[in-house]
Write an enzyme that holds these catalytic residues in place. Structure first.
Site, short mmCIF file in Angstrom:
data_model
loop_
_atom_site.label_atom_id
_atom_site.label_comp_id
_atom_site.label_asym_id
_atom_site.label_seq_id
_atom_site.Cartn_x
_atom_site.Cartn_y
_atom_site.Cartn_z
N GLU A 61 0.83 -1.21 0.00
CA GLU A 61 0.00 0.00 0.00
C GLU A 61 0.87 1.26 0.00
O GLU A 61 1.25 1.75 1.06
CB GLU A 61 -0.93 0.03 1.22
N GLU A 113 -6.36 -7.33 -0.73
CA GLU A 113 -6.71 -7.13 0.68
C GLU A 113 -7.99 -6.32 0.77
O GLU A 113 -8.15 -5.31 0.09
CB GLU A 113 -5.58 -6.40 1.40
#
Length: 340
Positions: free
Chosen positions: A179, A266
Site C-alpha cells: 500500500e 486485501e
C-alpha cells in the site's frame, strides 16, 4: 509505545499511520545460488490443476485456457506479528474447510519485519508458499510495506531470490508493494518497473501485482499511465467496507474501463483502521461488484487479534481446523462467502 504498537497492528486499508524511521540493515542479499523449485503436479481438482498459469489479458486475469478466473481467499496478518499462523496446517485448513483458492503471505518489512530479521521472515513466507504449492493453491508473496520506494534495493534482492526459487511454479503471485501511502504514481511506477525487471530477468513469468497510490485506492490514476515494459501485470485495489463505498467502486470501474486488470489482494469488512464499524451490507455490495467483474480477492485477515477485521477470536488455534465458535462475525461471513 503501547499506543504505537496497537496502531501499527491495525488493518492496512487507508490508514494514515506514521511509521517510525528504521535504519535498513544490510539485508536482503540474494543467496549465492538460490535453488529453483521444480514444478510439481498440482493435486487433482485443485485450483492450480484446473487453471494453471495465470495471465493478464486486457482487463482480466485469465487461466491457461484463456478463461477469466476469480480467485478467492484469505490474507494472513503481518508476518512479524501474526507469524504463528504461517504454517502448513493453517494453509491446509483454509484449503479443505474454507475452500480458498488463494492465500496471501503478508511479509512485514518494517517495524521488526524483514529489514530486521530477513531470514526469519523469508522462512515464514516459504513455509506458506510451499504448503500452498502442495495443496494446489495460488499464493501471494506480499512485500507488506507502506514505504517500499525507500527500500528498493532490499525489495529487488528479495524478489530476485523468490523469483529464482519459484519461477517454474504457476501457483506463485508476486505482490511487490502492498500500500503506497504518500508516493505518487510516478514514483510507484518507477519502483515497480525496476522490481518487475528483476523478476523477469530470472525468467519468471509469474503474475505480478503492483500497488497503487493512496493505500492502493487510486487505481484510476495508475490506469492512465500503466506499466507497458513487461507483460502479466495487474494492479492492487484495497478497500475497507466501513470506509470505502461507491466512490471507490466508481474509481475501480474507471480503471477497468481504461483496460487494466485489478486484484483485490486485501479488503476488510469494517473501517479502514481494521477495527469498529462492521458493515456486512456494504461488504456484500463489494462482493457483488467483484463477482460481476471477476475480480480476485483476499480478505484481511486470518488472525486472532482483538479487532473487527480478524477472522478468528482471540486465543484461537494457530494450527487450523477452527470450529464455528472460533470465528468472529467477520470470519463467519467471509467463510460463508468462500463456501458458496
Amino acid at each position: 509505545m503501547a499506543v504505537l504498537y496497537l496502531t501499527l497492528l491495525g488493518g492496512c486499508g487507508g490508514m494514515e499511520e506514521s511509521f517510525p524511521p528504521e535504519e535498513p540493515s544490510v539485508t536482503g542479499e540474494t543467496e549465492a545460488a538460490t535453488p529453483t523449485v521444480e514444478r510439481v503436479e498440482a493435486p487433482l481438482a485443485s485450483p492450480v490443476a484446473a487453471n494453471g498459469k495465470l495471465q493478464v489479458v486486457g482487463n482480466q486475469i485469465r487461466n491457461q485456457n484463456g478463461v477469466a478466473v476469480q480467485l478467492k481467499g484469505m490474507s494472513l496478518f503481518w508476518s512479524q506479528w501474526g507469524g504463528a499462523f504461517y504454517n502448513a496446517s493453517v494453509v491446509n485448513s483454509l484449503a479443505d474447510n474454507w475452500k480458498v483458492t488463494v492465500v496471501r503471505a503478508a511479509m512485514g518489512v518494517e517495524n521488526g519485519g524483514y529489514l530486521t530479521n530477513p531470514a526469519a521472515e523469508k522462512a515464514r513466507v516459504k513455509t506458506v508458499v510451499d504448503a500452498a504449492i502442495a495443496k494446489g493453491l495460488y499464493v501471494i508473496i506480499d512485500w507488506h510495506d507502506h514505504n517500499a520506494t525507500a527500500h528498493t534495493a532490499q525489495a529487488k534482492a528479495f524478489f530476485t531470490e523468490m523469483a529464482q526459487r519459484y519461477k517454474n511454479t504457476p501457483n506463485v503471485i508476486f505482490e511487490i508493494f502492498n500500500e503506497p501511502d504518500n508516493e505518487t504514481w510516478t514514483q510507484v511506477r518507477a519502483y515497480a518497473v525496476e522490481i518487475i525487471g528483476a523478476i523477469r530477468a530470472t525468467g519468471a513469468p509469474n503474475l505480478v501485482v503492483v500497488g497503487t497510490p493512496t493505500w492502493s485506492q487510486d487505481v484510476d490514476v495508475a490506469a492512465s499511465n500503466p506499466i507497458t515494459q513487461y507483460p502479466n501485470v495487474a494492479y492492487t485495489l484495497h478497500f475497507y467496507a466501513g470506509t470505502h463505498k461507491q466512490g471507490l467502486r466508481d474509481k475501480a470501474a474507471t480503471a477497468l474501463s481504461k483496460g487494466i486488470a485489478l486484484f483485490v489482494t486485501e479488503f476488510g469488512t469494517c473501517g479502514s483502521s481494521g477495527n469498529g464499524n462492521l458493515n456486512l451490507a456494504e461488504t456484500q455490495l463489494w462482493i457483488d461488484f467483484m463477482n460481476s467483474r471477476k475480480l480476485s480477492w483476499a480478505n484481511w485477515a486470518l488472525n486472532d487479534k482483538a479487532e473487527t477485521a480478524s477472522a478468528l477470536v482471540t486465543g484461537s488455534s494457530t494450527t487450523g481446523n477452527w470450529p464455528d465458535s472460533a470465528l468472529t462475525p467477520s470470519g463467519a461471513f467471509i467463510k460463508q462467502k468462500l463456501l458458496q
